[in-house]
Design a protein around this motif. Structure first.
Motif, PDB file in Angstrom:
ATOM      1  N   ARG A 307      28.904 -10.599 -30.603  1.00  0.00           N
ATOM      2  CA  ARG A 307      27.615 -11.065 -31.114  1.00  0.00           C
ATOM      3  C   ARG A 307      26.738  -9.897 -31.585  1.00  0.00           C
ATOM      4  O   ARG A 307      26.177  -9.922 -32.684  1.00  0.00           O
ATOM      5  N   GLU A 308      26.657  -8.868 -30.779  1.00  0.00           N
ATOM      6  CA  GLU A 308      25.850  -7.697 -31.139  1.00  0.00           C
ATOM      7  C   GLU A 308      26.388  -7.008 -32.380  1.00  0.00           C
ATOM      8  O   GLU A 308      25.628  -6.585 -33.260  1.00  0.00           O
ATOM      9  N   TYR A 309      27.709  -6.898 -32.461  1.00  0.00           N
ATOM     10  CA  TYR A 309      28.329  -6.271 -33.639  1.00  0.00           C
ATOM     11  C   TYR A 309      28.008  -7.038 -34.915  1.00  0.00           C
ATOM     12  O   TYR A 309      27.651  -6.456 -35.944  1.00  0.00           O
ATOM     13  N   ALA A 310      28.101  -8.363 -34.866  1.00  0.00           N
ATOM     14  CA  ALA A 310      27.835  -9.186 -36.052  1.00  0.00           C
ATOM     15  C   ALA A 310      26.387  -9.049 -36.501  1.00  0.00           C
ATOM     16  O   ALA A 310      26.115  -8.901 -37.705  1.00  0.00           O
ATOM     17  N   PHE A 311      25.447  -9.087 -35.560  1.00  0.00           N
ATOM     18  CA  PHE A 311      24.032  -8.981 -35.932  1.00  0.00           C
ATOM     19  C   PHE A 311      23.734  -7.622 -36.566  1.00  0.00           C
ATOM     20  O   PHE A 311      22.897  -7.517 -37.465  1.00  0.00           O
ATOM     21  N   GLU A 312      24.442  -6.593 -36.118  1.00  0.00           N
ATOM     22  CA  GLU A 312      24.221  -5.255 -36.667  1.00  0.00           C
ATOM     23  C   GLU A 312      24.855  -5.093 -38.047  1.00  0.00           C
ATOM     24  O   GLU A 312      24.276  -4.464 -38.941  1.00  0.00           O
ATOM     25  N   ALA A 313      26.032  -5.683 -38.253  1.00  0.00           N
ATOM     26  CA  ALA A 313      26.806  -5.406 -39.471  1.00  0.00           C
ATOM     27  C   ALA A 313      26.679  -6.455 -40.573  1.00  0.00           C
ATOM     28  O   ALA A 313      26.813  -6.128 -41.756  1.00  0.00           O
ATOM     29  N   PHE A 314      26.429  -7.733 -40.222  1.00  0.00           N
ATOM     30  CA  PHE A 314      26.570  -8.800 -41.215  1.00  0.00           C
ATOM     31  C   PHE A 314      25.379  -9.750 -41.333  1.00  0.00           C
ATOM     32  O   PHE A 314      25.484 -10.770 -41.994  1.00  0.00           O
ATOM     33  N   SER A 315      24.275  -9.463 -40.716  1.00  0.00           N
ATOM     34  CA  SER A 315      23.160 -10.415 -40.761  1.00  0.00           C
ATOM     35  C   SER A 315      22.611 -10.539 -42.175  1.00  0.00           C
ATOM     36  O   SER A 315      22.875  -9.707 -43.052  1.00  0.00           O
ATOM     37  N   SER A 316      21.835 -11.576 -42.419  1.00  0.00           N
ATOM     38  CA  SER A 316      21.233 -11.766 -43.743  1.00  0.00           C
ATOM     39  C   SER A 316      20.264 -10.633 -44.064  1.00  0.00           C
ATOM     40  O   SER A 316      20.003 -10.336 -45.232  1.00  0.00           O
ATOM     41  N   LYS A 317      19.736  -9.970 -43.025  1.00  0.00           N
ATOM     42  CA  LYS A 317      18.885  -8.801 -43.263  1.00  0.00           C
ATOM     43  C   LYS A 317      19.675  -7.678 -43.925  1.00  0.00           C
ATOM     44  O   LYS A 317      19.175  -6.989 -44.822  1.00  0.00           O
ATOM     45  N   VAL A 318      20.925  -7.497 -43.497  1.00  0.00           N
ATOM     46  CA  VAL A 318      21.790  -6.476 -44.098  1.00  0.00           C
ATOM     47  C   VAL A 318      22.078  -6.844 -45.553  1.00  0.00           C
ATOM     48  O   VAL A 318      22.042  -5.990 -46.451  1.00  0.00           O
ATOM     49  N   MET A 319      22.350  -8.118 -45.795  1.00  0.00           N
ATOM     50  CA  MET A 319      22.613  -8.593 -47.157  1.00  0.00           C
ATOM     51  C   MET A 319      21.394  -8.375 -48.054  1.00  0.00           C
ATOM     52  O   MET A 319      21.521  -7.899 -49.190  1.00  0.00           O
ATOM     53  N   LYS A 320      20.223  -8.717 -47.550  1.00  0.00           N
ATOM     54  CA  LYS A 320      19.001  -8.578 -48.353  1.00  0.00           C
ATOM     55  C   LYS A 320      18.744  -7.127 -48.724  1.00  0.00           C
ATOM     56  O   LYS A 320      18.398  -6.818 -49.870  1.00  0.00           O
ATOM     57  N   GLU A 321      18.911  -6.226 -47.786  1.00  0.00           N
ATOM     58  CA  GLU A 321      18.694  -4.817 -48.071  1.00  0.00           C
ATOM     59  C   GLU A 321      19.698  -4.306 -49.099  1.00  0.00           C
ATOM     60  O   GLU A 321      19.353  -3.517 -49.995  1.00  0.00           O
ATOM     61  N   GLY A 322      20.936  -4.771 -49.013  1.00  0.00           N
ATOM     62  CA  GLY A 322      21.953  -4.374 -49.984  1.00  0.00           C
ATOM     63  C   GLY A 322      21.591  -4.806 -51.396  1.00  0.00           C
ATOM     64  O   GLY A 322      21.723  -4.026 -52.354  1.00  0.00           O
ATOM     65  N   TYR A 323      21.127  -6.044 -51.548  1.00  0.00           N
ATOM     66  CA  TYR A 323      20.760  -6.523 -52.879  1.00  0.00           C
ATOM     67  C   TYR A 323      19.453  -5.908 -53.365  1.00  0.00           C
ATOM     68  O   TYR A 323      19.261  -5.728 -54.579  1.00  0.00           O
ATOM     69  N   ARG A 324      18.551  -5.572 -52.468  1.00  0.00           N
ATOM     70  CA  ARG A 324      17.329  -4.879 -52.895  1.00  0.00           C
ATOM     71  C   ARG A 324      17.680  -3.563 -53.571  1.00  0.00           C
ATOM     72  O   ARG A 324      17.187  -3.249 -54.669  1.00  0.00           O
ATOM     73  N   LYS A 325      18.563  -2.782 -52.953  1.00  0.00           N
ATOM     74  CA  LYS A 325      18.988  -1.506 -53.536  1.00  0.00           C
ATOM     75  C   LYS A 325      19.744  -1.724 -54.836  1.00  0.00           C
ATOM     76  O   LYS A 325      19.535  -1.022 -55.829  1.00  0.00           O
ATOM     77  N   PHE A 326      20.626  -2.742 -54.852  1.00  0.00           N
ATOM     78  CA  PHE A 326      21.432  -2.996 -56.044  1.00  0.00           C
ATOM     79  C   PHE A 326      20.560  -3.385 -57.238  1.00  0.00           C
ATOM     80  O   PHE A 326      20.685  -2.835 -58.330  1.00  0.00           O
ATOM     81  N   PHE A 327      19.662  -4.356 -57.031  1.00  0.00           N
ATOM     82  CA  PHE A 327      18.813  -4.820 -58.130  1.00  0.00           C
ATOM     83  C   PHE A 327      17.892  -3.702 -58.636  1.00  0.00           C
ATOM     84  O   PHE A 327      17.624  -3.614 -59.841  1.00  0.00           O
ATOM     85  N   ASN A 328      17.388  -2.863 -57.736  1.00  0.00           N
ATOM     86  CA  ASN A 328      16.508  -1.766 -58.149  1.00  0.00           C
ATOM     87  C   ASN A 328      17.212  -0.823 -59.124  1.00  0.00           C
ATOM     88  O   ASN A 328      16.592  -0.298 -60.046  1.00  0.00           O
ATOM     89  N   GLU A 329      18.520  -0.627 -58.927  1.00  0.00           N
ATOM     90  CA  GLU A 329      19.270   0.284 -59.792  1.00  0.00           C
ATOM     91  C   GLU A 329      19.775  -0.411 -61.058  1.00  0.00           C
ATOM     92  O   GLU A 329      19.854   0.196 -62.127  1.00  0.00           O
ATOM     93  N   TRP A 330      20.118  -1.696 -60.938  1.00  0.00           N
ATOM     94  CA  TRP A 330      20.779  -2.434 -62.028  1.00  0.00           C
ATOM     95  C   TRP A 330      19.785  -2.983 -63.048  1.00  0.00           C
ATOM     96  O   TRP A 330      20.053  -2.997 -64.245  1.00  0.00           O
ATOM     97  N   ILE A 331      18.629  -3.423 -62.577  1.00  0.00           N
ATOM     98  CA  ILE A 331      17.628  -4.026 -63.454  1.00  0.00           C
ATOM     99  C   ILE A 331      16.551  -3.005 -63.746  1.00  0.00           C
ATOM    100  O   ILE A 331      15.775  -2.624 -62.868  1.00  0.00           O
ATOM    101  N   GLU A 332      16.506  -2.544 -64.952  1.00  0.00           N
ATOM    102  CA  GLU A 332      15.537  -1.506 -65.341  1.00  0.00           C
ATOM    103  C   GLU A 332      14.232  -2.148 -65.801  1.00  0.00           C
ATOM    104  O   GLU A 332      14.256  -3.125 -66.530  1.00  0.00           O
TER     105      GLU A 332
END
Length: 332
Positions: A307-332
């Motif tokens: 349970r602890e591993y999943a919350f650290e590695a795969f939570s929707s918070k992790v997903m959101k941060e990943g897309y925040r970085k991606f969109f910042n670089e991809w969308i000028e």
């Protein structure tokens, strides 16, 4: 608000399983980041089933390009995420197009040879695991690859988590009635282990008919097109979550199972290397039945380590941060 098109097959949008859940989650994340995710899919159905001769999905995608492009241009969309390899040639029409694969040309998958040509034009991708990033580079020379997991819903993982409700002999499997997912193995396991209660959950109503070809033992319970709430509630009650698929690009139910503290039995294929915690056990056809029984017999109700591993590695918070970085670089 910048528009980003999300191109998926019509059937992926319509079923209560991985792709649809990903799409809805991405749309919510986009709203928080000031980006409108626009769902785009062909109006024509090619086949409701996978790999029917003459109706293979990639062929079907090719004959739907006109409809997809009309939808994209009518909304003045310049950035597109597409999830199936048949739409790889959108790159010819839209410079800002990126592949987010829900499938991959791996020998473990039926029809993988047909997927290969489409990957020759890919130059940018988002994948869910480090394994896929390595495979994109090794097989297709694609180095511009971002790794962003599909998160799980932390609210549901908290709302339904109750170790006191775990049924010790209850085994849960989630998948499709497709050869790659091996539902036949689950049915065979149930037949050989009548003391176990085996739940098989299918993403779409279409599998209600296809499952009629099997002789279903009395200890197997079939469920179809469950909501996310229903999945988490059922997941909580199971002692063991078992996946016996040949290949997955991410295996969303496995991460949800970890988040719910399940004892996890998974394939030993390296595409599942990210499903790695104290109580996740990798095996194959020769020892899966024993592994499932061993996991079921563990004295623990749930695994706090999983349970602890999943919350650290795969939570929707992790997903959101990943897309925040991606969109910042991809969308000028």
């Amino acid at each position: 608000m910048t528009k980003v098109g999300l191109v998926m097959r019509k059937i992926q949008f319509s079923e209560a399983q991985g792709p649809r859940i990903f799409a809805e989650r991405l749309k919510l994340i986009g709203e928080d980041l000031g980006i409108e995710i626009v769902f785009i899919s062909p109006e024509r159905h090619v086949s409701g089933y996978d790999w029917v001769p003459g109706y293979e999905h990639e062929k079907g995608d090719l004959v739907n390009y006109d409809i997809v492009l009309d939808q994209i241009h009518s909304q003045n969309i310049e950035h597109v995420i597409y999830t199936v390899s048949g739409f790889t040639y959108l790159k010819m029409f839209l410079e800002k197009s990126v592949l987010f694969p829900h499938s991959f040309p791996d020998p473990a998958l039926t029809g993988y040879e047909m997927m290969k040509p489409f990957y020759q034009i890919v130059d940018k991708a988002i994948v869910q695991t480090q394994f896929l990033k390595r495979e994109m580079a090794r097989n297709f020379g694609v180095d511009d690859v971002s790794v962003i997991p599909i998160g799980f819903n932390e609210n549901l993982a908290s709302k339904y988590y109750n170790p006191d409700q775990v049924v010790n002999n209850r085994i849960l499997w989630i998948g499709r009635d497709e050869e790659n997912r091996r539902p036949d193995l689950v049915i065979e396991y149930a037949r050989k282990n009548p003391d176990k209660e085996v739940f098989m959950v299918f993403g779409g109503e279409r599998y209600r008919d296809s499952m009629k070809k099997y002789q279903i033992p009395e200890n197997v319970k079939l469920r179809f097109a469950l909501s996310q709430e229903e999945v988490f509630e059922l997941m909580n009650s199971a002692k063991v979550y078992w996946s016996c698929s040949k290949f997955d690009t991410f295996a969303m139910p496995l991460t949800e199972a970890l988040a719910m503290g399940k004892m996890v039995v998974k394939p030993e294929h390296p595409c599942y290397d990210h499903i790695s915690s104290t109580h996740s056990f990798a095996g194959n056809e020769k020892n899966w039945f024993e592994l499932v029984n061993m996991a079921s017999a563990l004295p623990l109700k749930t695994s706090k380590e999983n349970r602890e591993y999943a919350f650290e590695a795969f939570s929707s918070k992790v997903m959101k941060e990943g897309y925040r970085k991606f969109f910042n670089e991809w969308i000028e």
